[in-house]
Write an enzyme that holds these catalytic residues in place. Sequence first.
Site, PDB file in Angstrom:
ATOM      1  N   SER A 102       0.826  -1.202   0.000  1.00 27.02           N
ATOM      2  CA  SER A 102       0.000   0.000   0.000  1.00 27.02           C
ATOM      3  C   SER A 102       0.871   1.268   0.000  1.00 27.02           C
ATOM      4  O   SER A 102       1.626   1.475  -0.931  1.00 27.02           O
ATOM      5  CB  SER A 102      -0.973  -0.083   1.192  1.00 27.02           C
ATOM      6  OG  SER A 102      -1.939   0.920   1.123  1.00 27.02           O
ATOM      7  N   ASP A 152     -10.310  -3.706  -5.183  1.00 25.58           N
ATOM      8  CA  ASP A 152      -9.604  -2.881  -4.205  1.00 25.58           C
ATOM      9  C   ASP A 152     -10.112  -1.435  -4.313  1.00 25.58           C
ATOM     10  O   ASP A 152      -9.885  -0.775  -5.326  1.00 25.58           O
ATOM     11  CB  ASP A 152      -8.095  -2.959  -4.498  1.00 25.58           C
ATOM     12  CG  ASP A 152      -7.247  -2.281  -3.426  1.00 25.58           C
ATOM     13  OD1 ASP A 152      -7.755  -1.358  -2.764  1.00 25.58           O
ATOM     14  OD2 ASP A 152      -6.073  -2.665  -3.275  1.00 25.58           O
ATOM     15  N   HIS A 183      -8.399  -4.611  -0.579  1.00 24.77           N
ATOM     16  CA  HIS A 183      -7.093  -4.008  -0.313  1.00 24.77           C
ATOM     17  C   HIS A 183      -6.211  -4.853   0.612  1.00 24.77           C
ATOM     18  O   HIS A 183      -5.029  -4.574   0.762  1.00 24.77           O
ATOM     19  CB  HIS A 183      -7.318  -2.616   0.294  1.00 24.77           C
ATOM     20  CG  HIS A 183      -6.086  -1.771   0.319  1.00 24.77           C
ATOM     21  ND1 HIS A 183      -5.376  -1.452  -0.819  1.00 24.77           N
ATOM     22  CD2 HIS A 183      -5.415  -1.184   1.355  1.00 24.77           C
ATOM     23  CE1 HIS A 183      -4.340  -0.694  -0.491  1.00 24.77           C
ATOM     24  NE2 HIS A 183      -4.346  -0.531   0.817  1.00 24.77           N
TER      25      HIS A 183
HETATM   26  C1  MLT Z   1      -1.480   6.058  -0.085  1.00 22.77           C
HETATM   27  O1  MLT Z   1      -1.857   7.077   0.463  1.00 22.77           O
HETATM   28  O2  MLT Z   1      -0.303   5.763  -0.242  1.00 22.77           O
HETATM   29  C2  MLT Z   1      -2.526   5.134  -0.581  1.00 22.77           C
HETATM   30  O3  MLT Z   1      -3.769   5.741  -0.541  1.00 22.77           O
HETATM   31  C3  MLT Z   1      -2.547   3.854   0.156  1.00 22.77           C
HETATM   32  C4  MLT Z   1      -2.800   4.081   1.611  1.00 22.77           C
HETATM   33  O4  MLT Z   1      -3.955   4.170   2.023  1.00 22.77           O
HETATM   34  O5  MLT Z   1      -1.857   4.156   2.345  1.00 22.77           O
END
Ligand code: MLT
Length: 201
Positions: A102, A152, A183
């Site tokens: 992520s 996701d 996710h």
């Molecule tokens: C981010 O902000 O890098 C993406 O949205 C993934 C997350 O939720 O961290």
Amino acid sequence: MIHVFKAAKQANKPTFLLLHGTGGTEKDLLPLANMIDPDAAVLSVRGNVSEHGMPRFFKRLAEGVFDEEDLIFRTGELRDFLDEAAEKYGFDRDQIIAVGYSNGANIAASLLYHFSDSLKGAILHHPMVPRRHIELAKQQGTPVFITAGDNDPICPRSEAIELEQMLRDAGAEPSIHWESNGHSLTHTEVQAAAEWYRKHF
Ligand code: MLT
């Protein structure tokens, strides 16, 4: 940067750079390194940014909307940290394979977008496109394994496909593994990453 380092158990093994998701810590992904290659070295890093107390690797303006200036700064900061860590711990700087989930996958992708020599390879679990409308750093055949969920809501299917194409155009050798999931990081996608790693390294 706050981190954990574990030396390799065998000579000539790569170093996994572990990069957690939002709200995680440097401890989160340690089991992944063990599943992929228990003999490799591990450098697991905590993101330097705090979002209401949740560690991240760069700031965001809203869900899925990145603070580009901070992303660029933090990407450089992480790259410098890799240089310093390689010297301090004595591992081969040219043998670093990122394993990110992520937000951690997004900064790993950003390293690939901005620097040709930052990573030997990358496993990106549920990444997004870190930046658009820039010329990517050249990647000479860098193997990249992307895992993505069909449903996701945070890292949409279309972004995984776009990321793969952009990396391919930059000279990397990416592939995508699909999960019929959202996710969350699943056991099956880590197993798929381990199989991919055995073929490439
Ligand atoms: C981010 O902000 O890098 C993406 O949205 C993934 C997350 O939720 O961290």
